[in-house]
Design an enzyme around this catalytic site. Sequence first.
Site, PDB file in Angstrom:
ATOM      1  CE  LYS A  46     -16.622   0.238  18.568  1.00 42.59           C
ATOM      2  NZ  LYS A  46     -18.034   0.206  18.962  1.00 42.59           N
ATOM      3  NE  ARG A  95     -28.835   0.291  15.116  1.00 43.02           N
ATOM      4  CZ  ARG A  95     -27.637   0.753  15.377  1.00 43.02           C
ATOM      5  NH1 ARG A  95     -27.417   2.037  15.398  1.00 43.02           N
ATOM      6  NH2 ARG A  95     -26.629  -0.069  15.587  1.00 43.02           N
TER       7      ARG A  95
HETATM    8  P1  ADP Z   1     -21.602  -0.267  19.905  1.00 41.36           P
HETATM    9  O1  ADP Z   1     -21.120   0.981  19.212  1.00 41.36           O
HETATM   10  O2  ADP Z   1     -20.698  -0.763  20.966  1.00 41.36           O
HETATM   11  O3  ADP Z   1     -22.152  -1.335  18.974  1.00 41.36           O
HETATM   12  P2  ADP Z   1     -24.056   1.040  20.338  1.00 41.36           P
HETATM   13  O4  ADP Z   1     -24.100   2.070  21.372  1.00 41.36           O
HETATM   14  O5  ADP Z   1     -24.047   1.467  18.930  1.00 41.36           O
HETATM   15  O6  ADP Z   1     -22.846   0.150  20.733  1.00 41.36           O
HETATM   16  O7  ADP Z   1     -25.283   0.030  20.508  1.00 41.36           O
HETATM   17  C1  ADP Z   1     -25.612  -0.598  21.721  1.00 41.36           C
HETATM   18  C2  ADP Z   1     -26.851  -1.425  21.508  1.00 41.36           C
HETATM   19  O8  ADP Z   1     -27.930  -0.573  21.153  1.00 41.36           O
HETATM   20  C3  ADP Z   1     -26.768  -2.430  20.355  1.00 41.36           C
HETATM   21  O9  ADP Z   1     -27.564  -3.553  20.714  1.00 41.36           O
HETATM   22  C4  ADP Z   1     -27.384  -1.678  19.200  1.00 41.36           C
HETATM   23  O10 ADP Z   1     -27.906  -2.542  18.216  1.00 41.36           O
HETATM   24  C5  ADP Z   1     -28.477  -0.933  19.912  1.00 41.36           C
HETATM   25  N1  ADP Z   1     -28.887   0.301  19.233  1.00 41.36           N
HETATM   26  C6  ADP Z   1     -28.104   1.298  18.793  1.00 41.36           C
HETATM   27  N2  ADP Z   1     -28.838   2.275  18.223  1.00 41.36           N
HETATM   28  C7  ADP Z   1     -30.136   1.878  18.302  1.00 41.36           C
HETATM   29  C8  ADP Z   1     -31.396   2.431  17.852  1.00 41.36           C
HETATM   30  N3  ADP Z   1     -31.441   3.585  17.198  1.00 41.36           N
HETATM   31  N4  ADP Z   1     -32.508   1.744  18.118  1.00 41.36           N
HETATM   32  C9  ADP Z   1     -32.465   0.555  18.755  1.00 41.36           C
HETATM   33  N5  ADP Z   1     -31.318  -0.047  19.191  1.00 41.36           N
HETATM   34  C10 ADP Z   1     -30.173   0.610  18.958  1.00 41.36           C
END
Ligand code: ADP
Length: 170
Positions: A46, A95
């Site tokens: 990434k 989500r």
């Molecule tokens: P990656 O990009 O490595 O998947 P993220 O930072 O997007 O990591 O997500 C990390 C964790 O947080 C995952 O379990 C994801 O589903 C969760 N997550 C991301 N955004 C939200 C949100 N808005 N509400 C709840 N959980 C979230």
Amino acid sequence: MSELNPHHAVYVGSFDPLTLGHLDIIRRGAALFDRLTVGIGLNPDKQPLFSPDERESMCRTALAPFPNVEVKCFAGLTVNFVRECGAAVMLRGVRTLTDIELEFTLTLANRALDPAIETVFLMAGEKYSHISSSLIKQIASLGRGNTSEQLKSFLPREIIEPLLAKFPSK
Ligand code: ADP
């Protein structure tokens, strides 16, 4: 094999950047577990907007109010990191149904890799379920004028300025 602590959870992600959705999961996770480690995953495939040091420092600042939350960067397999932390739980946020489908496969793979680590899911708060780091980066790069004000409903306050600084023409 060393004993893993069932009251210690690890929440991993890219946190590029940390959003109010992540913060909501961290707040609720920190209330459920004695100790919560936020693991910033360094994925060589990434191309992040923020460097590992920037993400670590922004997370530390935003999470300072939580005394039982610590922040660490890691590379490699998540289950290995969770085990190195001595935690028995991996915390994830979901989500949408798409998230659940992806998480299902991931959880089965992680269970095969290390059956001692249990994955626990928290449903996103209804106010935050539409928030993702990629959406926020799009808003910051395409928005104009009052972007700083608009970002307040997506991001912890401390992260708005560093994000806008990545898009100096805004
Ligand atoms: P990656 O990009 O490595 O998947 P993220 O930072 O997007 O990591 O997500 C990390 C964790 O947080 C995952 O379990 C994801 O589903 C969760 N997550 C991301 N955004 C939200 C949100 N808005 N509400 C709840 N959980 C979230």
